[in-house]
Design a protein around this motif. Sequence first.
Motif, PDB file in Angstrom:
ATOM      1  N   ILE A 147      22.757  36.183  56.753  1.00  0.00           N
ATOM      2  CA  ILE A 147      23.308  37.450  56.284  1.00  0.00           C
ATOM      3  C   ILE A 147      22.798  37.761  54.878  1.00  0.00           C
ATOM      4  CG2 ILE A 147      25.424  36.441  55.339  1.00  0.00           C
ATOM      5  CD1 ILE A 147      26.832  38.959  56.558  1.00  0.00           C
ATOM      6  N   LYS A 148      22.472  39.000  54.627  1.00  0.00           N
ATOM      7  CA  LYS A 148      21.899  39.395  53.332  1.00  0.00           C
ATOM      8  C   LYS A 148      22.935  40.013  52.402  1.00  0.00           C
ATOM      9  CE  LYS A 148      17.763  38.145  54.388  1.00  0.00           C
ATOM     10  NZ  LYS A 148      17.434  36.796  54.058  1.00  0.00           N
ATOM     11  N   GLU A 149      23.820  40.865  52.956  1.00  0.00           N
ATOM     12  CA  GLU A 149      24.806  41.553  52.129  1.00  0.00           C
ATOM     13  C   GLU A 149      26.171  41.453  52.790  1.00  0.00           C
ATOM     14  OE1 GLU A 149      23.716  45.197  49.917  1.00  0.00           O
ATOM     15  OE2 GLU A 149      25.335  46.125  51.068  1.00  0.00           O
ATOM     16  N   ILE A 150      27.200  41.216  51.975  1.00  0.00           N
ATOM     17  CA  ILE A 150      28.545  41.029  52.510  1.00  0.00           C
ATOM     18  C   ILE A 150      29.558  41.376  51.428  1.00  0.00           C
ATOM     19  CG2 ILE A 150      28.530  38.568  51.899  1.00  0.00           C
ATOM     20  CD1 ILE A 150      30.104  38.058  54.542  1.00  0.00           C
ATOM     21  N   ASP A 151      30.698  41.881  51.848  1.00  0.00           N
ATOM     22  CA  ASP A 151      31.781  42.172  50.917  1.00  0.00           C
ATOM     23  C   ASP A 151      32.705  40.976  50.823  1.00  0.00           C
ATOM     24  OD1 ASP A 151      30.745  44.684  50.475  1.00  0.00           O
ATOM     25  OD2 ASP A 151      32.206  45.719  51.728  1.00  0.00           O
ATOM     26  N   GLY A 152      33.434  40.915  49.717  1.00  0.00           N
ATOM     27  CA  GLY A 152      34.384  39.843  49.525  1.00  0.00           C
ATOM     28  C   GLY A 152      35.532  40.314  48.658  1.00  0.00           C
ATOM     29  N   ALA A 153      36.619  39.553  48.668  1.00  0.00           N
ATOM     30  CA  ALA A 153      37.788  39.893  47.867  1.00  0.00           C
ATOM     31  C   ALA A 153      38.586  38.635  47.575  1.00  0.00           C
ATOM     32  CB  ALA A 153      38.664  40.895  48.607  1.00  0.00           C
ATOM     33  N   CYS A 154      39.325  38.687  46.469  1.00  0.00           N
ATOM     34  CA  CYS A 154      40.241  37.600  46.135  1.00  0.00           C
ATOM     35  C   CYS A 154      41.435  37.634  47.094  1.00  0.00           C
ATOM     36  CB  CYS A 154      40.695  37.749  44.678  1.00  0.00           C
ATOM     37  SG  CYS A 154      41.671  39.234  44.375  1.00  0.00           S
ATOM     38  N   HIS A 155      42.362  36.730  46.948  1.00  0.00           N
ATOM     39  CA  HIS A 155      43.500  36.620  47.858  1.00  0.00           C
ATOM     40  C   HIS A 155      44.383  37.863  47.847  1.00  0.00           C
ATOM     41  CE1 HIS A 155      47.341  35.001  49.442  1.00  0.00           C
ATOM     42  NE2 HIS A 155      46.510  34.353  50.252  1.00  0.00           N
ATOM     43  N   CYS A 156      44.657  38.422  46.653  1.00  0.00           N
ATOM     44  CA  CYS A 156      45.548  39.586  46.575  1.00  0.00           C
ATOM     45  C   CYS A 156      44.810  40.903  46.783  1.00  0.00           C
ATOM     46  CB  CYS A 156      46.295  39.597  45.240  1.00  0.00           C
ATOM     47  SG  CYS A 156      45.273  39.936  43.783  1.00  0.00           S
ATOM     48  N   GLY A 157      43.480  40.862  46.822  1.00  0.00           N
ATOM     49  CA  GLY A 157      42.686  42.066  47.069  1.00  0.00           C
ATOM     50  C   GLY A 157      42.409  42.902  45.836  1.00  0.00           C
ATOM     51  N   THR A 158      42.850  42.458  44.684  1.00  0.00           N
ATOM     52  CA  THR A 158      42.602  43.215  43.451  1.00  0.00           C
ATOM     53  C   THR A 158      41.117  43.236  43.112  1.00  0.00           C
ATOM     54  OG1 THR A 158      44.806  42.732  42.591  1.00  0.00           O
ATOM     55  CG2 THR A 158      43.121  43.336  40.979  1.00  0.00           C
ATOM     56  N   VAL A 159      40.471  42.077  43.182  1.00  0.00           N
ATOM     57  CA  VAL A 159      39.036  41.978  42.889  1.00  0.00           C
ATOM     58  C   VAL A 159      38.271  42.086  44.195  1.00  0.00           C
ATOM     59  CG1 VAL A 159      37.192  40.534  41.947  1.00  0.00           C
ATOM     60  CG2 VAL A 159      39.449  40.544  40.855  1.00  0.00           C
ATOM     61  N   ARG A 160      37.394  43.080  44.262  1.00  0.00           N
ATOM     62  CA  ARG A 160      36.552  43.289  45.443  1.00  0.00           C
ATOM     63  C   ARG A 160      35.095  43.304  45.002  1.00  0.00           C
ATOM     64  NH1 ARG A 160      39.502  44.236  49.788  1.00  0.00           N
ATOM     65  NH2 ARG A 160      41.645  44.911  49.495  1.00  0.00           N
ATOM     66  N   LEU A 161      34.282  42.561  45.740  1.00  0.00           N
ATOM     67  CA  LEU A 161      32.869  42.415  45.409  1.00  0.00           C
ATOM     68  C   LEU A 161      31.987  42.828  46.577  1.00  0.00           C
ATOM     69  CD1 LEU A 161      32.918  38.767  43.953  1.00  0.00           C
ATOM     70  CD2 LEU A 161      33.188  40.888  42.674  1.00  0.00           C
ATOM     71  N   SER A 178      20.966  35.500  48.102  1.00  0.00           N
ATOM     72  CA  SER A 178      19.537  35.244  47.938  1.00  0.00           C
ATOM     73  C   SER A 178      18.943  34.458  49.098  1.00  0.00           C
ATOM     74  CB  SER A 178      19.261  34.542  46.605  1.00  0.00           C
ATOM     75  OG  SER A 178      20.093  33.436  46.439  1.00  0.00           O
ATOM     76  N   ASP A 179      19.764  33.679  49.818  1.00  0.00           N
ATOM     77  CA  ASP A 179      19.287  32.947  51.002  1.00  0.00           C
ATOM     78  C   ASP A 179      20.393  32.877  52.047  1.00  0.00           C
ATOM     79  OD1 ASP A 179      17.638  31.476  52.701  1.00  0.00           O
ATOM     80  OD2 ASP A 179      18.113  29.567  51.738  1.00  0.00           O
ATOM     81  N   GLY A 180      21.067  33.971  52.217  1.00  0.00           N
ATOM     82  CA  GLY A 180      22.160  33.994  53.182  1.00  0.00           C
ATOM     83  C   GLY A 180      23.183  32.921  52.881  1.00  0.00           C
ATOM     84  N   LEU A 181      23.785  32.385  53.915  1.00  0.00           N
ATOM     85  CA  LEU A 181      24.759  31.302  53.751  1.00  0.00           C
ATOM     86  C   LEU A 181      24.080  29.935  53.754  1.00  0.00           C
ATOM     87  CD1 LEU A 181      27.515  32.710  56.131  1.00  0.00           C
ATOM     88  CD2 LEU A 181      27.421  32.870  53.629  1.00  0.00           C
ATOM     89  N   ASN A 182      22.748  29.942  53.859  1.00  0.00           N
ATOM     90  CA  ASN A 182      21.982  28.698  53.894  1.00  0.00           C
ATOM     91  C   ASN A 182      22.050  27.914  52.589  1.00  0.00           C
ATOM     92  OD1 ASN A 182      20.780  29.057  56.593  1.00  0.00           O
ATOM     93  ND2 ASN A 182      19.899  30.858  55.630  1.00  0.00           N
TER      94      ASN A 182
END
Length: 143
Positions: A5-19, A24-28
């Motif tokens: 995977i090249k691009e993915i969203d993420g968030a902290c537990h409470c959802g306040t911080v979203r990225l 650079s090399d997927g999940l590898n």
Amino acid sequence: MNMDIKEIDGACHCGTVRLRVRLSDGLNSARRCTCSYCRMKGAVAVSADLGGVDVLSGADALAIYQFNTMSAKHYFCSKCGIYTHHKRRSNPNQYGVNAAILAGVSPFDFAAVPVMDGINHPSDHAGGPRVVGTLRFVASPGE
């Protein structure tokens, strides 16, 4: 799980911080570290280049922890405490991103994760990064 995977969203537990993260090399690039801080936080980290992490929301809630040489910057949500990412000491041109904050990814999705020698940090001696072991997750029968 798509390891490339090249691009993915993420968030902290409470959802306040979203990225949004461009890996650079997927999940590898998944790995753990033996340094005093990483041992305690216990996260599996994957790599993104410095321009590869965009804070979509919650930048004001991100706090930074630094220790020892003050080179690495460990970011975490000041509301729920979840580590999101860090600017690496071993490669200042990269971030390590907590795989567990990424949408649809769990640290238990990785059958084997290399463990890097952070106690004898590669910036403190010649020879570069060194793998000192492998962390394995073996599901119980029927799981």
